[in-house]
Design an enzyme around this catalytic site. Sequence first.
Site, PDB file in Angstrom:
ATOM      1  N   TYR A  20     -36.175  -7.786  61.918  1.00 23.05           N
ATOM      2  CA  TYR A  20     -37.003  -7.532  63.102  1.00 23.05           C
ATOM      3  C   TYR A  20     -36.819  -8.635  64.143  1.00 23.05           C
ATOM      4  CZ  TYR A  20     -39.355  -4.232  59.961  1.00 23.05           C
ATOM      5  OH  TYR A  20     -39.634  -3.229  59.076  1.00 23.05           O
ATOM      6  N   HIS A  23     -34.291  -3.598  52.135  1.00 25.20           N
ATOM      7  CA  HIS A  23     -34.623  -2.976  53.416  1.00 25.20           C
ATOM      8  C   HIS A  23     -33.674  -1.824  53.794  1.00 25.20           C
ATOM      9  CE1 HIS A  23     -35.987  -3.958  57.838  1.00 25.20           C
ATOM     10  NE2 HIS A  23     -36.198  -2.697  57.513  1.00 25.20           N
TER      11      HIS A  23
HETATM   12  P1  NAD Z   1     -45.969   2.434  64.302  1.00 29.73           P
HETATM   13  O1  NAD Z   1     -45.983   3.883  64.035  1.00 29.73           O
HETATM   14  O2  NAD Z   1     -46.977   1.577  63.640  1.00 29.73           O
HETATM   15  O3  NAD Z   1     -46.023   2.270  65.875  1.00 29.73           O
HETATM   16  C1  NAD Z   1     -46.012   1.015  66.474  1.00 29.73           C
HETATM   17  C2  NAD Z   1     -46.166   1.196  67.985  1.00 29.73           C
HETATM   18  O4  NAD Z   1     -47.468   1.685  68.259  1.00 29.73           O
HETATM   19  C3  NAD Z   1     -46.042  -0.123  68.701  1.00 29.73           C
HETATM   20  O5  NAD Z   1     -45.506   0.120  69.995  1.00 29.73           O
HETATM   21  C4  NAD Z   1     -47.483  -0.577  68.827  1.00 29.73           C
HETATM   22  O6  NAD Z   1     -47.657  -1.485  69.873  1.00 29.73           O
HETATM   23  C5  NAD Z   1     -48.166   0.744  69.075  1.00 29.73           C
HETATM   24  N1  NAD Z   1     -49.590   0.764  68.694  1.00 29.73           N
HETATM   25  C6  NAD Z   1     -50.197   0.205  67.633  1.00 29.73           C
HETATM   26  N2  NAD Z   1     -51.532   0.426  67.670  1.00 29.73           N
HETATM   27  C7  NAD Z   1     -51.758   1.170  68.772  1.00 29.73           C
HETATM   28  C8  NAD Z   1     -52.918   1.713  69.351  1.00 29.73           C
HETATM   29  N3  NAD Z   1     -54.136   1.542  68.796  1.00 29.73           N
HETATM   30  N4  NAD Z   1     -52.783   2.428  70.485  1.00 29.73           N
HETATM   31  C9  NAD Z   1     -51.581   2.605  71.057  1.00 29.73           C
HETATM   32  N5  NAD Z   1     -50.437   2.107  70.566  1.00 29.73           N
HETATM   33  C10 NAD Z   1     -50.536   1.396  69.438  1.00 29.73           C
HETATM   34  O7  NAD Z   1     -44.498   1.919  63.934  1.00 29.73           O
HETATM   35  P2  NAD Z   1     -43.872   0.596  63.399  1.00 29.73           P
HETATM   36  O8  NAD Z   1     -44.339  -0.648  64.082  1.00 29.73           O
HETATM   37  O9  NAD Z   1     -42.435   0.860  63.391  1.00 29.73           O
HETATM   38  O10 NAD Z   1     -44.316   0.551  61.851  1.00 29.73           O
HETATM   39  C11 NAD Z   1     -45.292  -0.296  61.348  1.00 29.73           C
HETATM   40  C12 NAD Z   1     -44.727  -1.410  60.484  1.00 29.73           C
HETATM   41  O11 NAD Z   1     -44.239  -0.847  59.269  1.00 29.73           O
HETATM   42  C13 NAD Z   1     -43.551  -2.178  61.065  1.00 29.73           C
HETATM   43  O12 NAD Z   1     -43.987  -3.208  61.908  1.00 29.73           O
HETATM   44  C14 NAD Z   1     -42.908  -2.696  59.818  1.00 29.73           C
HETATM   45  O13 NAD Z   1     -43.601  -3.827  59.347  1.00 29.73           O
HETATM   46  C15 NAD Z   1     -43.098  -1.540  58.844  1.00 29.73           C
HETATM   47  N6  NAD Z   1     -41.934  -0.609  58.823  1.00 29.73           N
HETATM   48  C16 NAD Z   1     -40.985  -0.791  57.872  1.00 29.73           C
HETATM   49  C17 NAD Z   1     -39.879   0.047  57.828  1.00 29.73           C
HETATM   50  C18 NAD Z   1     -38.832  -0.175  56.772  1.00 29.73           C
HETATM   51  O14 NAD Z   1     -38.993  -1.019  55.919  1.00 29.73           O
HETATM   52  N7  NAD Z   1     -37.750   0.556  56.763  1.00 29.73           N
HETATM   53  C19 NAD Z   1     -39.720   1.059  58.757  1.00 29.73           C
HETATM   54  C20 NAD Z   1     -40.711   1.261  59.702  1.00 29.73           C
HETATM   55  C21 NAD Z   1     -41.813   0.421  59.715  1.00 29.73           C
END
Ligand code: NAD
Length: 321
Positions: free
Chosen positions: A61, A126
């Site tokens: 990230y 990952h």
């Molecule tokens: P998400 O679906 O959580 O969306 C994040 C987006 O939504 C960001 O732009 C954030 O600013 C916004 N957001 C958050 N709260 C909000 C709200 N209340 N209102 C409006 N917008 C809002 O997607 P993500 O960040 O990709 O996934 C969450 C976490 O999961 C990642 O940070 C990561 O740690 C993990 N993740 C891991 C993998 C993997 O291991 N392959 C893949 C995806 C995500």
Amino acid sequence: MALTPLELRPLGNTGLKLSSLGFGASPLGNVFGIVSEADAIATVRQAFNLGINFFDTSPYYGGTLSEKMLGKALKALGVPRNEYIVSTKCGRYKEGFDFSAERVTRSIDESLERLQLDYVDILQCHDIEFGSLDQIVTETIPALLKLKEAGKIKFIGITGLPLGIFSYVLDRSPPGTVDVILSYCHYGINDSTLEDLIPYLKSKGVGIISASPLAMGLLTESGPPEWHPASVELKAACQDAAAYCKDKGKNISKLSLQYSLSNKDISTILVGMNSVKQVDENVAAAVEVATVGKDEKAISEIEEILKPVKNQTWPSGIQQS
Ligand code: NAD
């Protein structure tokens, strides 16, 4: 402080109890736009103060930036190490994928240095669909078991998009070696296919983390980032749903998060958060759903709009031979 504390849920057989809402630190790597160091520190502090005890990051990230920012922010909390649970990953880097024993063994030392920690609670391979799943079973997981023995990690996990990767690896690994899986974009209003895998995972005692309840920005009023891999059709349907909610005075992100949080077989729902405001909104939504329940009517209206694209996903990874 939230009036009602965030619910804690057990993570498989690990003995860990994770807050139902987990902190996704990918936005701290500027993945969804620039976040200043001060904002990153304030966001993590607010999350911790409101009862979030689980923080997830990866060297991938922001090309290591997320780990560095999270490390600074956790240190700034000034609380004992056992009060928060940290998960990072290995095998995926800005330079590409490398799941070799040598690389993942080096990787944890680099991560611990960036995170300013002596150990991480969970180390996850990952996005394993981009590597050889057989290598994950025969080389990567055995290397992680050695890191467990060395005390650098407490538990082992695997992450990725296609759901078939989890049973492939779990069926070929000795029981108890893989403690956790992290699935993303498969337990939300538009795609809930993770549900079918839950009985299998529970039967193996494997902890379930589900990430991206907002489908990496699809289910937000401002829409997804430029790089989002969804089809034009799926993006358009989600934006229609967001506009519909706005018209009705509802917030699609809140409804989506509440939908995901309602399944208690999932230990934690990881949401990427980049501001104190987002933390406040998401914690309030989690507390509300635990005390009052979800808005069934609004959710079924969104489900109706998203019906033509229900469970539509996108390709990820390489074809396994
Ligand atoms: P998400 O679906 O959580 O969306 C994040 C987006 O939504 C960001 O732009 C954030 O600013 C916004 N957001 C958050 N709260 C909000 C709200 N209340 N209102 C409006 N917008 C809002 O997607 P993500 O960040 O990709 O996934 C969450 C976490 O999961 C990642 O940070 C990561 O740690 C993990 N993740 C891991 C993998 C993997 O291991 N392959 C893949 C995806 C995500």
